[in-house]
Every structure is written in structure tokens, then in C-alpha cells.
Design a protein around this motif. Structure first.
Motif, short mmCIF file in Angstrom:
data_model
loop_
_atom_site.label_atom_id
_atom_site.label_comp_id
_atom_site.label_asym_id
_atom_site.label_seq_id
_atom_site.Cartn_x
_atom_site.Cartn_y
_atom_site.Cartn_z
N LYS A 2 10.74 -8.01 30.57
CA LYS A 2 12.22 -8.06 30.44
C LYS A 2 12.85 -8.38 31.79
N ARG B 216 15.16 -11.57 32.58
CA ARG B 216 16.61 -11.38 32.78
C ARG B 216 17.05 -11.24 34.24
N ARG C 130 17.60 -8.53 36.00
CA ARG C 130 18.67 -7.54 36.15
C ARG C 130 18.09 -6.25 36.73
N ILE D 40 23.34 1.82 34.72
CA ILE D 40 23.83 1.40 33.39
C ILE D 40 25.20 2.02 33.10
N TYR D 41 25.36 3.29 33.42
CA TYR D 41 26.61 3.99 33.06
C TYR D 41 27.52 4.15 34.27
N GLN E 8 30.26 2.96 34.89
CA GLN E 8 31.68 3.10 34.55
C GLN E 8 32.08 4.54 34.24
N GLN F 69 28.24 6.60 24.48
CA GLN F 69 28.32 5.15 24.34
C GLN F 69 28.08 4.72 22.89
N THR G 141 30.52 -1.02 18.78
CA THR G 141 31.16 -1.58 17.59
C THR G 141 30.13 -1.90 16.50
N PHE H 141 21.47 2.65 21.14
CA PHE H 141 21.81 3.87 21.88
C PHE H 141 21.21 5.12 21.20
N ARG I 299 16.42 -5.49 15.63
CA ARG I 299 17.84 -5.84 15.79
C ARG I 299 18.35 -6.55 14.53
N GLU J 88 35.88 -4.04 20.68
CA GLU J 88 35.10 -3.13 21.55
C GLU J 88 35.76 -2.97 22.91
N GLN K 295 30.92 -3.37 34.87
CA GLN K 295 30.71 -3.82 33.49
C GLN K 295 30.51 -2.63 32.57
N SER K 296 30.77 -2.82 31.28
CA SER K 296 30.56 -1.72 30.34
C SER K 296 29.05 -1.52 30.13
N PRO K 297 28.64 -0.29 29.77
CA PRO K 297 27.22 -0.05 29.53
C PRO K 297 26.64 -0.97 28.44
N ILE K 298 27.45 -1.27 27.43
CA ILE K 298 26.95 -2.15 26.35
C ILE K 298 26.64 -3.53 26.93
N LYS L 121 25.93 -4.25 30.00
CA LYS L 121 24.78 -4.14 30.90
C LYS L 121 23.47 -4.08 30.11
N MET L 122 23.49 -3.31 29.01
CA MET L 122 22.28 -3.22 28.18
C MET L 122 21.95 -4.58 27.58
N LYS L 123 22.99 -5.30 27.15
CA LYS L 123 22.76 -6.63 26.55
C LYS L 123 22.20 -7.60 27.60
N GLU L 124 22.72 -7.53 28.81
CA GLU L 124 22.25 -8.43 29.87
C GLU L 124 20.82 -8.10 30.31
N TRP M 57 18.76 -6.11 25.83
CA TRP M 57 18.94 -6.53 24.43
C TRP M 57 19.24 -8.02 24.36
#
Lengths: 271, 138
Positions: free
Chosen positions: A35, A39, A41, A108-109, A111, A184, A189, A197, A260, B81, B127-130, B132-135, B138
């Protein structure tokens, strides 16, 4: 605490569970590094190293346990207690894994208000506290070489205090991951995002239970005569939760396409 | 994306704090009518969230607790979202401000603008956690 220093022999069931856990973690490590290289990241790299440290922990406990099992059939004093060196080194790598886990959560969190208010203080302090665990381990191993009494010589202790201290830090790091992921999940959505999560939350619960059961194993052999030979059923359950942690981490972090898609299809059906 | 934030007092039915993050100044004449609509809703909304479409394709999200409301204006229709995310930030700001507001200390109330700016700027930067997870995964 004298009871803790009586050597024990790993049993075959525990060794098999350790081996399966180490193998499962290795797969997760490989997938997480893939991964990262796909990516590029930082959180993916941090998590890959988190699991790598956990992989080293489980591998070292297994390998030293296996060496001990193959060398001695009955508990003996005054011989090299390989399994105990393995357990101590396992705790050291687990401490590194804990430190990296909190760093990953802070990435990750970032924010979250807790990280806005404290910036990088939490991962730094947590890293230092986990460093204390490594200090305990180094001390135990060094002491085992210099002890002159036959029970303690080449038999590094892993005291209940050390185990509880590590359990508390593990509880903190997994609970931080769990609570922020659960929050989260509520904000997400799409159903597949919520599922991602959720798997992370469940993996964190499994992670806590690994250490709870390993601590229970130690408590049981210390205080319950029936379990004084060590490597009790709690040890086997603890490693089983390790395997479950890997499966849930695979679903939550790696999230294969079929999983997914399964949640995406359900979203469309609901609409 | 985010234009400004305004905190209202339901008690005095007026604006207490405003802060500008984009280009649409809430005090500008061009925004006068929109501001009046926002104020009317903000002082009447008892609790929860209300989303108001603006004439320039923008949108204002008004979040209220018992004594206070906050209006956050976006320059375009944001995704659901994104709105959900800013709703939680708005609630965090209101709850923090509520503790300051009860003191009725004008200096503390005015100083809260820096806190509000810090919270909003941090959330704009990170960035939002969602995401970041996608980048990353996911």
C-alpha cells in the motif's frame, strides 16, 4: 513474586498459535508496505512499521519458544531460558509497536481537537513511556547474565508490574484508535466507509484483548496452582485474538476490493 | 471554500463575533440581505442545524445550542460529508464559546475570535480522516 521466576516450558498448542499469529502479521506487513509503495503516504508507512514491530514481537516469542521447546522437555533451573528471552524481547518490540500506533493515530486523526490542542505531545510522551518498557526489558536481560543464584541466572524476569505497565500503555494506544475511529464512523457518509472504520474499531478491541489474555495467563500461573506450569488456555486465547486482529486489520486497512464492493452494492440497494 | 463564520446571541438577537476566511465579508453591503436572513434563522433556531441556500450559489449552515448560534458560509454547495464535518466543528466552537460567553467578560469574548480562527484554520489545513484513509489505504 518468586513464583514468577520458576521456569516454564512452552506447550505445542501455544507454539502453534504463536506461529499462526506471526504468519498472519507477516502477511499484513507485506500488504501494508505494498500500500505504501503504491500510494506513498506517510500514515501507510507508519502503520506498516507498526505491524512490522508487532511481527518481530510475535516472531521472536515464537522462535525463542520453539528453541526452548526443542531443547528442554521439563522445566529446569540453571539453563538458558530461551522462551523468557523471547518474551522479554517480544515486549520490547511490542512497546515500539505501541509508540508507532499512536503516531499513526495522530497522523490520520490530526483534525481531532485532542491533537489540535496538543500537537505532537501525545505521540512523543507515549513514545517515551513505551521506552520505559524497553528499559525494563534491557534491565531484565542484563541482570539475568550477572545473577549468581541458580534460579535467576540466564532466566530474565518479566514481572507482573512490567506486564501491567505494558498492558496500560497498549490499552491507551488501542483505545485512542478505537474512540477516534468510532467517532469517525458516525461522521462517514457511505456504508463502505462506515464498514472500514468499524473493522478498525473491532481490530483495536482485538488488540486490547491480546494483551489482556497474555496478562491473564501470567496472573493465572502466578496465583492459581492448577495453572502453575504456565502457557495456560489464556495464552492460547491471547494469540487467537492476535490472529483475529490481523484479519480485522486486513478488512479495515487493506480493505480488499471485493469487500468494498460488497458494501457499495448494499448502499445502492438501499437507495 | 469557507467564506466566514458568525456567532449570534439569541438573547440579544445580534451578532457577537465574525471572522472572515474567504472573500465574502459578512459586513459588506452585497451580503446585507443574506445576513439578515441568516440572523433571523440563527436567533430563532432552538437547537440543531439549518442549511440555507444563498443567492450566489453559496450555502450557509447554521448550528444552534440553547443560547447561541453559529453560521458558517460556504462559497458553493458542499458535499454532504463536508457539511457533516463542519457541523461537528461548529458545535465544538459553540460549546467552547458558551463557557466564555457566560462570564459576560467583553475581553474574553473578543479574545475568543483567535480561538475560533485557530480551530477553523486548523481544520482547513488538515485533511479529514476519511480523505486520509482513502489516500493512504482505501
Amino acid at each position: 513474586m518468586a513464583e514468577l521466576d520458576i521456569p516454564t516450558i512452552p506447550n505445542l498448542q501455544s507454539l502453534i498459535m504463536m506461529a499462526i499469529t506471526a504468519f498472519s502479521v507477516s502477511i499484513i506487513v507485506i500488504l501494508l508496505f505494498i500500500k505504501y509503495f503504491q500510494r506513498k503516504r506517510l500514515p501507510a508507512l507508519t502503520l506498516a512499521f507498526t505491524f512490522l514491530m508487532w511481527d518481530f514481537a510475535s516472531l521472536i516469542v515464537f522462535i525463542f519458544g520453539l528453541i526452548h521447546y526443542l531443547n528442554y522437555s521439563t522445566p529446569q533451573v540453571g539453563v538458558i531460558q530461551y522462551a523468557r528471552y523471547g518474551i522479554n524481547l517480544g515486549y520490547a518490540f511490542s512497546a515500539l509497536s505501541n509508540a508507532l500506533m499512536v503516531l499513526f493515530v495522530s497522523q490520520i486523526y490530526s483534525q481531532a481537537p485532542i491533537f489540535r490542542k496538543t500537537k505532537k505531545i501525545i505521540p512523543i510522551v507515549n513514545g517515551l513511556l513505551n521506552g520505559v518498557t524497553i528499559g525494563f526489558v534491557v534491565d531484565s536481560i542484563m541482570q539475568s547474565f550477572v545473577f549468581t543464584d541458580v534460579v535467576s541466572y540466564l532466566n530474565p524476569a518479566y514481572s507482573l508490574n512490567q506486564i501491567i505497565y505494558h498492558l496500560v500503555l497498549t490499552f491507551f494506544s488501542f483505545t485512542l484508535l478505537l474512540s477516534l475511529s468510532a467517532r469517525q464512523r458516525r461522521k462517514a457518509t457511505f456504508r463502505w466507509e462506515k464498514a472500514g472504520f468499524s473493522f478498525i474499531v473491532y481490530s483495536a478491541i482485538a488488540g486490547i484483548l491480546v494483551y489482556v489474555f497474555l496478562a491473564l495467563d501470567e496472573l493465572a500461573q502466578t496465583f492459581i496452582p492448577l495453572f502453575n506450569e504456565g502457557y495456560t488456555i489464556f495464552n492460547i486465547i491471547g494469540w487467537a485474538f492476535g490472529i483475529l486482529l490481523c484479519i480485522l486489520a486486513y478488512f479495515g486497512y487493506v480493505m480488499p476490493k471485493w469487500l468494498r464492493d460488497r458494501y457499495k452494492e448494499k448502499t445502492l440497494e438501499v437507495k | 471554500m469557507l467564506e466566514h463564520a458568525i456567532i449570534f446571541s439569541k438573547e440579544s438577537q445580534s451578532i457577537i463575533l465574525t471572522s472572515l476566511y474567504g472573500e465574502v465579508d459578512p459586513k459588506a453591503d452585497a451580503f446585507k440581505d443574506s445576513l439578515e436572513k441568516i440572523r433571523e434563522i440563527a436567533v430563532k433556531l432552538e437547537k440543531g442545524v439549518f442549511k440555507l441556500d444563498l443567492a450566489n450559489n453559496g450555502k450557509t449552515m447554521i448550528v444552534a445550542i440553547k443560547n447561541l448560534s453559529i453560521a458558517i458560509t460556504f462559497n458553493k454547495i458542499a458535499k454532504e460529508e463536508v457539511m457533516n464535518f463542519w457541523e461537528s466543528v461548529a458545535l465544538e466552537i459553540l460549546k467552547s464559546f458558551d463557557k466564555i460567553y457566560v462570564t459576560k467578560d467583553p475581553a474574553k469574548i473578543l479574545a475568543f475570535k483567535d480561538t475560533m480562527d485557530e480551530i477553523i484554520q486548523w481544520n482547513l489545513k488538515e485533511q479529514s480522516p476519511i480523505d486520509k484513509m482513502k489516500e493512504a489505504f482505501w
